[in-house]
Write an enzyme that holds these catalytic residues in place. Structure first.
Site, PDB file in Angstrom:
ATOM      1  N   ASP A 176       0.868  -1.188   0.000  1.00 20.57           N
ATOM      2  CA  ASP A 176       0.000   0.000   0.000  1.00 20.57           C
ATOM      3  C   ASP A 176       0.901   1.232   0.000  1.00 20.57           C
ATOM      4  O   ASP A 176       2.028   1.190   0.500  1.00 20.57           O
ATOM      5  CB  ASP A 176      -0.935   0.029   1.208  1.00 20.57           C
ATOM      6  CG  ASP A 176      -2.174   0.881   0.950  1.00 20.57           C
ATOM      7  OD1 ASP A 176      -3.254   0.311   0.656  1.00 20.57           O
ATOM      8  OD2 ASP A 176      -2.072   2.122   1.017  1.00 20.57           O
TER       9      ASP A 176
ATOM     10  N   ALA B  41       1.882   0.441  -6.063  1.00 20.94           N
ATOM     11  CA  ALA B  41       1.501  -0.918  -6.434  1.00 20.94           C
ATOM     12  C   ALA B  41       1.871  -1.243  -7.888  1.00 20.94           C
ATOM     13  O   ALA B  41       2.340  -2.351  -8.170  1.00 20.94           O
ATOM     14  CB  ALA B  41       0.002  -1.094  -6.234  1.00 20.94           C
TER      15      ALA B  41
ATOM     16  N   ASP C  36      -7.343  -5.243  -4.817  1.00 21.39           N
ATOM     17  CA  ASP C  36      -8.543  -4.472  -4.458  1.00 21.39           C
ATOM     18  C   ASP C  36      -8.204  -2.989  -4.463  1.00 21.39           C
ATOM     19  O   ASP C  36      -8.083  -2.364  -3.407  1.00 21.39           O
ATOM     20  CB  ASP C  36      -9.056  -4.921  -3.081  1.00 21.39           C
ATOM     21  CG  ASP C  36     -10.324  -4.173  -2.693  1.00 21.39           C
ATOM     22  OD1 ASP C  36     -11.086  -3.766  -3.588  1.00 21.39           O
ATOM     23  OD2 ASP C  36     -10.547  -3.994  -1.480  1.00 21.39           O
TER      24      ASP C  36
ATOM     25  N   CYS D 242     -14.187  -1.226  -7.731  1.00 18.12           N
ATOM     26  CA  CYS D 242     -15.290  -0.545  -7.037  1.00 18.12           C
ATOM     27  C   CYS D 242     -15.721   0.695  -7.824  1.00 18.12           C
ATOM     28  O   CYS D 242     -16.343   1.595  -7.267  1.00 18.12           O
ATOM     29  CB  CYS D 242     -14.916  -0.208  -5.603  1.00 18.12           C
ATOM     30  SG  CYS D 242     -13.503   0.881  -5.464  1.00 18.12           S
TER      31      CYS D 242
END
Ligand code: SAH
Length: 400
Positions: free
Chosen positions: A254, A284, A304, A344
């Site tokens: 992260d 990332a 994610d 998302c």
């Protein structure tokens, strides 16, 4: 009563119980509704369609509270809606310390999100965290706060309405205590036998990604004896689930140092062997490529990422970003390995996401098989009349 009359034939979506009225569907407004005021919405021929909240600054000019002509919008209305939301959660979601109590339109409360960190023996203190994202819920904030404390019995409510979507409603971002005591620096939410520290004041959204509960359980189920990579790990949701599930080692990436610090605190709080977990404070995209080039390999990978496409204009660029990380993901998997991959972005639908992932598998020259389609938990219901409510979609893939 302030009344909004629609143009001819613009009543169709409301008759199908879609809760939004766009500015361009409105023929005329009688009266002078204030921001968030309740208006009657009528078809061109005068037929009642809905009672709705007026959002004069937004293209979504009104959001329906109720399609029942006899139902007034008052304190009792909000109490009923919160009671119904709580009853659904109590029936459907058990044994968890973090639940989405109100999911906007799907709970008949457009623009309101409420997550409930439930008190247990250890924490002894419940916490509700709200996001008010539309003029209607903002105008009824006091009634909603009273309904939430009254119905749940939880006295503590914190507001995290620091979301850019409020701009579109002409509302300023705002955070703070709405009821009860200020939240502690971190509270503990237990889920699937794992304890997570949650920072409701400074964390993302309401502090924790409650929507990934079922997916964390799946990772826990499949992580045993595997080398796991969790990319965009935030406070370690999937990493902790993998450790709980008996992963051999878990590498997590992260770019937020604060999120990683809390993730490491979570390892300690659960008594896991810190040597099994590696935390990389890094970008990332670059790190995935480097690990793949270095010949690192994993048996289970979670991707994610944050919302790459905040709106339609961003879809092309977002698609390239999703493809990039998924390509690296496939390259990093051992034969038989599992990829849990998510988007998302509401602007990228499940079909498009699957196509992007298929393109990444083709470029990586692997045969990827979909084992399961994934989404948010049952506390994030999707109204059939309101497909826009779907945002989180995922795939569990296995390569040959
Ligand atoms: N999977 C997490 C939620 C992920 S939120 C969970 O289940 O709890 C997205 C995360 O991506 C955030 O923690 C953010 O800090 C991180 N992030 C955003 N851009 C990044 C980048 N380029 N490289 C690494 N991490 C990034």
């Amino acid at each position: 009563m302030n009344t909004v009359t629609l143009k001819p034939s613009k009543e169709k979506s409301l008759l199908r119980r879609h809760p939004w009225v766009y500015a361009n569907a409105i023929d005329r407004v009688d009266g002078k509704p204030g921001v968030g005021a309740t208006v009657l919405v009528r078809a061109h021929d005068g037929r009642f369609l809905a009672r709705a909240a007026w959002s004069p600054h937004s293209q979504i000019r009104a959001r329906a509270w109720s399609f029942d002509e006899t139902e007034p919008i008052d304190h009792a209305f909000f109490k009923r809606r919160v009671q119904r939301a709580l009853a659904h959660r109590q029936a459907m979601v058990r044994d968890t310390g973090a639940v989405r109590l109100v999911f906007g339109e799907a709970d008949g409360l457009p623009g309101l999100i409420v997550d409930y960190y439930v008190a247990d023996d250890e924490t002894a203190r419940g916490q509700l965290v709200c996001q008010f994202m539309a003029a209607g819920v903002e105008a009824w904030k006091d009634a909603i706060v009273a309904a939430l404390t009254g119905v749940t019995g939880c006295p503590n409510i914190y507001e995290r309405s620091d979301v850019s979507i409020r701009d579109k409603e002409g509302l300023e971002p705002i955070t703070g205590v709405l009821a009860g005591d200020a939240p502690p620096d971190t509270l503990i939410a237990s889920e699937n036998g794992v304890r997570y520290h949650v920072d409701v004041r400074n964390g993302h959204k309401t502090g924790f990604y409650v929507d990934q509960r079922d997916n964390r359980a799946l990772v826990q189920q499949y992580a045993g004896e595997r080398d796991v990579l969790n990319c965009f790990c935030y406070t370690g949701g999937f990493s902790l689930a993998a450790l709980k599930g008996g992963a051999k080692r878990v590498v997590s990436i992260d770019s937020s140092g604060e999120a990683l610090a809390l993730a490491q605190q979570n390892v300690v709080a659960n008594g896991f062997d810190a040597a099994r977990a590696t935390w990389l404070d890094a970008d990332a995209f670059k790190t995935l490529r480097r690990l793949a080039d270095d010949g690192e390999r994993f048996d289970l990978i979670v991707l994610d990422p944050p919302k790459f496409a905040p709106s339609r204009e961003h879809v092309d660029r977002a698609a390239r970003a999703y493809k990039d990380i998924n390509l690296s993901g496939f390259r990093l998997l051992r034969p038989g390995g599992l990829l849990f991959t998510y988007s998302c972005s509401g602007a990228i639908d499940a079909d498009l996401f699957q196509k992007i992932v298929a393109g990444a598998a083709a470029d990586a020259r692997v045969d990827a098989r979909i084992l399961k389609r994934l989404g948010a938990g049952v506390d994030h219901p999707l109204l059939t009349a309101f497909p826009e409510g779907e945002y989180l979609k995922g795939l569990l893939l296995q390569i040959a």
